[in-house]
Design a protein around this motif. Sequence first.
Motif, mmCIF file in Angstrom:
data_model
loop_
_atom_site.group_PDB
_atom_site.id
_atom_site.type_symbol
_atom_site.label_atom_id
_atom_site.label_comp_id
_atom_site.label_asym_id
_atom_site.label_seq_id
_atom_site.Cartn_x
_atom_site.Cartn_y
_atom_site.Cartn_z
ATOM 1 N N ARG A 29 0.828 -1.216 0.000
ATOM 2 C CA ARG A 29 0.000 0.000 0.000
ATOM 3 C C ARG A 29 0.853 1.253 0.000
ATOM 4 O O ARG A 29 0.319 2.369 -0.042
ATOM 5 N N GLY A 30 2.153 1.085 0.104
ATOM 6 C CA GLY A 30 3.053 2.236 0.111
ATOM 7 C C GLY A 30 3.446 2.708 1.486
ATOM 8 O O GLY A 30 4.050 3.782 1.629
ATOM 9 N N THR A 31 3.152 1.925 2.524
ATOM 10 C CA THR A 31 3.490 2.295 3.893
ATOM 11 C C THR A 31 4.933 1.909 4.210
ATOM 12 O O THR A 31 5.344 0.779 3.944
ATOM 13 N N LYS A 32 5.663 2.830 4.787
ATOM 14 C CA LYS A 32 7.021 2.521 5.236
ATOM 15 C C LYS A 32 6.942 1.879 6.614
ATOM 16 O O LYS A 32 6.207 2.348 7.493
ATOM 17 N N ILE A 33 7.703 0.805 6.803
ATOM 18 C CA ILE A 33 7.657 0.050 8.054
ATOM 19 C C ILE A 33 9.011 0.128 8.751
ATOM 20 O O ILE A 33 10.045 -0.132 8.139
ATOM 21 N N TYR A 34 8.987 0.472 10.033
ATOM 22 C CA TYR A 34 10.190 0.421 10.851
ATOM 23 C C TYR A 34 10.200 -0.943 11.549
ATOM 24 O O TYR A 34 9.353 -1.229 12.395
ATOM 25 N N HIS A 35 11.162 -1.794 11.181
ATOM 26 C CA HIS A 35 11.199 -3.169 11.664
ATOM 27 C C HIS A 35 11.916 -3.235 13.012
ATOM 28 O O HIS A 35 13.140 -3.225 13.096
ATOM 29 N N LEU A 36 11.099 -3.316 14.057
ATOM 30 C CA LEU A 36 11.594 -3.490 15.417
ATOM 31 C C LEU A 36 11.385 -4.923 15.886
ATOM 32 O O LEU A 36 11.656 -5.246 17.036
ATOM 33 N N ASN A 37 10.897 -5.765 14.990
ATOM 34 C CA ASN A 37 10.473 -7.113 15.351
ATOM 35 C C ASN A 37 11.567 -8.159 15.309
ATOM 36 O O ASN A 37 11.450 -9.210 15.924
ATOM 37 N N ILE A 38 12.650 -7.914 14.575
ATOM 38 C CA ILE A 38 13.617 -8.971 14.312
ATOM 39 C C ILE A 38 15.037 -8.479 14.586
ATOM 40 O O ILE A 38 15.362 -7.314 14.327
ATOM 41 N N GLY A 39 15.861 -9.381 15.119
ATOM 42 C CA GLY A 39 17.234 -9.014 15.453
ATOM 43 C C GLY A 39 18.159 -9.085 14.256
ATOM 44 O O GLY A 39 19.135 -9.843 14.267
ATOM 45 N N GLN A 40 17.839 -8.301 13.238
ATOM 46 C CA GLN A 40 18.682 -8.219 12.048
ATOM 47 C C GLN A 40 19.436 -6.900 12.091
ATOM 48 O O GLN A 40 18.880 -5.849 11.765
ATOM 49 N N PRO A 41 20.706 -6.919 12.525
ATOM 50 C CA PRO A 41 21.448 -5.659 12.630
ATOM 51 C C PRO A 41 21.585 -4.966 11.280
ATOM 52 O O PRO A 41 21.699 -5.629 10.237
ATOM 53 N N ASP A 42 21.577 -3.632 11.306
ATOM 54 C CA ASP A 42 21.780 -2.874 10.068
ATOM 55 C C ASP A 42 23.228 -2.412 9.935
ATOM 56 O O ASP A 42 23.591 -1.769 8.959
ATOM 57 N N LEU A 43 24.067 -2.760 10.911
ATOM 58 C CA LEU A 43 25.468 -2.363 10.858
ATOM 59 C C LEU A 43 26.218 -3.250 9.859
ATOM 60 O O LEU A 43 25.882 -4.426 9.680
#
Length: 398
Positions: A29-43
């Motif tokens: 639908r075009g919604t941006k989601i902030y993923h706080l659900n999973i321990g996937q580091p972005d570093l």
Amino acid sequence: MPEISLRAEQMPASPIRKLVPLADAARARGTKIYHLNIGQPDLPSPKEGLESLKHIDRKVLEYSPSDGYRSLREKLVTYYEQYQIKLSPEEIIVTTGGSEAVLFAFMSCLNPGDEIIVPEPAYANYMAFAISAGAVIRPVVASIENGFALPPIEEFEKLINDRTRGILICNPNNPTGYLYTRREMNRIRDMVKKYDLFLFSDEVYREFIYTGSPYISACHLEGIEQNVVLIDSVSKRYSECGIRIGALITKNKTLRNAVMKFCQARLSPPLIGQIIAEASIDAPRSYSTEVYEEYIERRKCLIDGLNRIPGVYSPIPMGAFYTVARLPVDDSDKFCAWCLSDFEYEGETVMMAPASGFYSDPECGRNEVRIAYVLKKEDLERALLILGKALEAYNARK
């Protein structure tokens, strides 16, 4: 049509991933989601590991030994030495992620109907691995009111019976971030020794301890060396979740021989993942320091922000990169789903893991969520704003 197995019926859906269809629909639908659900580091992963991937010079991508390449296991020996864990390469078995290490440990140590005692809330997939092995988890439930400290040992002993085979801990803990004290670890040791139990210890977050307290490994506990099964993974410390490299470590030779039968049955751990993991061990201390300092800042940002939202409470996690927060809602499963299906703020929303999935009894944690602080601070701040707006809107519906 034939029926599926009872085991499959009993297998729980992951609280971390079960809302993915709703997230996919929101994204469509075009919604941006902030993923706080999973321990996937972005570093970023260490450049040493990434460079090894770019320069693989092989004409055949072959099977590796079932216990993993010796060169990797030798490097892991050196890695563990910095934590005063003395091992030989033979005491380390490379697995397909820490998940396979837990599964093979259960399959090798537990008979159908055997019981293991687990402090909860606990990593949700432990339940799935126990069901796979035909074992039963007996929970000892910790409380958010005292920061999820280890319940009294007397609560463990109430559960011990002829079917009890082990205790499983995660230290530092996923999902709460709790770090067991030396006294608590010694009490666990005494109980393991008294009842001759296995101690399964998941220690994949040892790099992330924020209190200045010493890291007490199960491998540091004297007198139960033959009882300890250490679970490890490179996923978190090197931001390498996708290469699927973990380890099962034990000084119990009989157990190692049993685990190797399962390793041989699945042939070998991932070839490419082992190459990357071995190279990543050579990352300089500066890499780990920068990652650690970034998580310190993210933890402060998240916990301060959560506790400023009316009705929200989170204790301060002492390790890992998660917290369990209490929300002013009656049912966090419904709230987390609603955030994805019915809510957005300025075209954005948040995705969290309902904490009920981290307890054996789904009635526990009904107003709690697990949040991973694996996003940069600017994104965490935005996610906290959106969470506050979501709670306002959700509770205004009544």
